[in-house]
Design a protein around this motif. Structure first.
Motif, mmCIF file in Angstrom:
data_model
loop_
_atom_site.group_PDB
_atom_site.id
_atom_site.type_symbol
_atom_site.label_atom_id
_atom_site.label_comp_id
_atom_site.label_asym_id
_atom_site.label_seq_id
_atom_site.Cartn_x
_atom_site.Cartn_y
_atom_site.Cartn_z
ATOM 1 N N PHE A 1 0.838 -1.188 0.000
ATOM 2 C CA PHE A 1 0.000 0.000 0.000
ATOM 3 C C PHE A 1 0.880 1.246 0.000
ATOM 4 O O PHE A 1 2.004 1.227 0.509
ATOM 5 C CB PHE A 1 -0.935 0.018 1.209
ATOM 6 N N PRO B 1 -3.855 0.852 -2.687
ATOM 7 C CA PRO B 1 -3.144 -0.399 -2.983
ATOM 8 C C PRO B 1 -2.215 -0.234 -4.180
ATOM 9 O O PRO B 1 -2.561 0.414 -5.172
ATOM 10 C CB PRO B 1 -4.283 -1.380 -3.283
ATOM 11 N N ASP C 1 -9.531 -5.125 -5.863
ATOM 12 C CA ASP C 1 -8.790 -4.457 -4.806
ATOM 13 C C ASP C 1 -8.452 -5.461 -3.703
ATOM 14 O O ASP C 1 -9.297 -6.282 -3.325
ATOM 15 C CB ASP C 1 -9.645 -3.309 -4.230
ATOM 16 N N GLU D 1 -8.286 -5.157 -0.607
ATOM 17 C CA GLU D 1 -9.084 -5.004 0.599
ATOM 18 C C GLU D 1 -10.564 -5.317 0.365
ATOM 19 O O GLU D 1 -11.359 -5.264 1.295
ATOM 20 C CB GLU D 1 -8.954 -3.575 1.130
ATOM 21 N N ASP E 1 -14.005 -7.421 -0.229
ATOM 22 C CA ASP E 1 -14.512 -8.727 0.181
ATOM 23 C C ASP E 1 -15.600 -9.227 -0.759
ATOM 24 O O ASP E 1 -16.200 -10.272 -0.530
ATOM 25 C CB ASP E 1 -15.055 -8.669 1.616
ATOM 26 N N LYS F 1 -14.343 -13.536 0.634
ATOM 27 C CA LYS F 1 -13.537 -13.750 1.832
ATOM 28 C C LYS F 1 -13.926 -15.074 2.482
ATOM 29 O O LYS F 1 -15.035 -15.241 2.971
ATOM 30 C CB LYS F 1 -13.732 -12.604 2.823
ATOM 31 N N LYS G 1 -16.207 -2.374 -1.270
ATOM 32 C CA LYS G 1 -15.570 -1.793 -0.080
ATOM 33 C C LYS G 1 -16.526 -0.842 0.638
ATOM 34 O O LYS G 1 -16.283 0.360 0.737
ATOM 35 C CB LYS G 1 -14.276 -1.069 -0.478
#
Length: 312
Positions: A61, A68, A82, A84, A86, A96, A290
Motif C-alpha cells: 500500500f 493499494p 482491490d 481489501e 470482500d 472472503k 468496499k
C-alpha cells in the motif's frame, strides 16, 4: 601498456547496456517499453497510481495515500480486484473465506456455520422472494434475514430522524400516485359533485328524522399539476436532507456498514447507494466491494435515468 577491451563471455559492455536501455525506452513496441518500466520500478520502487509517490518495491500500500499498489484477483472469475475488497463487483460473489459475511467475525475455512452469529457460509434464502443472499438483508427486497438485522431494524424504528424519514417517504409515495387536475373543467365538475353529495346526504338525514344534520366535508386530495409538483419537490428535498444526515461513516467492518445501511433504508422510494470508495451508484451496499469506506442513500425518483452500477 596495451588495454584489453575484449568482452569475455558473461560480460556486458556498459555502452551496449546504455544503448539497449535507450532502445527499449524509444521502441514503439508496447511490451518492450512495459518491460523496461517494470525494470525501473524494481530498482527504484513502486509508483502509486493514485498520488505518484514512489514506494519500496515490497510495499503493498502507498505510504502517502494508502492506496493499494498491487491488485489481487477474484478467486471465482479471475477479475482484477482491490486487495481489501470482500466482494467481486464483476461476478457478484463474496470472496472472503475467513470472514463471516453476515457479522464480520473471523472464521476458519473449514467452518460451515459462523461461531459468532450462527449463520451458514453458503448464504440464506429470502423467505419473501426466494433470493439467495450472502448478507444479512435481502439484496432483492430488503427483508432482514438474520437476528442482528431484525434487531437493527427494531432499533432504527425508535430513532426520530428515521421516523421522519419513513413519514416523508410515505407522503412522497402518496404524491406519486395522485392524479392532478388536468383542466378548469375538472375543478368545476368536482365542485358540482360535492354539492350533489351534500344534497343527497341532507335528504337521507331528514328521512331519518334529523332536523339539522351536519354533513362532513369531503377531504379531496386532487390538486393542480403545479401544486403537485411543488409538494413532490418539497418532500424530495426533505428526504435528501434526512438521508444526508444519516450518511454512514467509514468503519473497519464491511458487514457492519452493510447491515446498518440496509436497516435505515425506507420503503416506497427508489434509492441508490453511493459508496465513498468510487462514488459509484449501487442498488445497495450489498453490491459494493468496499462499503467499509462509508456511503449514503440518494433518491433516484420514479423516472430517473441515472445508472445503477451493480443491479444486473
Amino acid at each position: 601498456m596495451i588495454e584489453d577491451n575484449t568482452i569475455r563471455p558473461g560480460q556486458v559492455d556498459s555502452g551496449q547496456m546504455s544503448m539497449q536501455r535507450e532502445g527499449l525506452w524509444r521502441t514503439n513496441r508496447p511490451e518492450e517499453r512495459l518491460d523496461y518500466q517494470q525494470l525501473q520500478q524494481q530498482v527504484q520502487g513502486v509508483m502509486c497510481p493514485n498520488c505518484g509517490t514512489v514506494n519500496d518495491a515490497e510495499s503493498m500500500f502507498c505510504a502517502s495515500c494508502g492506496s493499494p499498489l498491487r491488485m489481487g484477483s477474484c478467486p471465482n472469475c479471475g477479475s482484477e480486484i482491490d486487495p481489501e475488497a470482500d466482494f467481486c463487483e464483476v461476478c457478484h460473489k463474496y470472496i472472503k473465506k475467513n470472514v463471516c459475511s453476515f457479522c464480520g467475525a473471523q472464521m476458519s475455512e473449514s467452518e460451515v456455520y459462523c461461531h459468532e452469529c450462527g449463520n451458514p457460509r453458503g448464504g440464506i434464502v429470502c423467505p419473501m422472494c426466494n433470493t439467495l443472499n450472502d448478507f444479512s438483508f435481502c439484496k432483492q427486497c430488503g427483508t432482514p434475514l438474520t437476528q442482528e438485522a431484525k434487531m437493527l431494524v427494531a432499533d432504527m424504528k425508535k430513532r426520530p430522524d428515521y421516523q421522519m424519514l419513513v413519514e416523508a417517504a410515505r407522503e412522497l409515495e402518496d404524491l406519486e400516485i395522485q392524479i392532478p387536475y388536468s383542466s378548469e373543467r375538472d375543478v368545476v365538475r368536482d365542485q358540482m359533485n360535492d354539492k350533489l353529495r351534500e344534497r343527497v346526504l341532507m335528504l337521507l338525514a331528514k328521512d331519518k328524522g334529523v332536523q339539522n344534520p351536519t354533513i362532513p366535508s369531503k377531504n379531496t386530495r386532487k390538486i393542480s399539476q403545479e401544486e403537485l409538483t411543488k409538494r413532490k419537490d418539497e418532500k424530495i428535498q426533505l428526504l435528501t436532507e434526512l438521508l444526508e444526515k444519516m450518511a454512514v461513516p467509514a468503519q473497519p467492518s464491511p458487514a457492519k456498514v452493510r447491515n446498518y445501511a440496509m436497516a435505515q433504508k425506507p420503503a416506497g422510494v427508489r434509492l441508490a447507494w453511493v459508496c465513498n470508495w468510487k462514488q459509484a451508484m449501487h442498488s445497495s451496499p450489498c453490491g459494493c466491494a468496499k462499503p467499509q469506506l462509508g456511503g449514503k442513500w440518494i433518491i433516484l425518483g420514479k423516472n430517473s435515468k441515472d445508472e445503477i452500477k451493480d443491479d444486473k
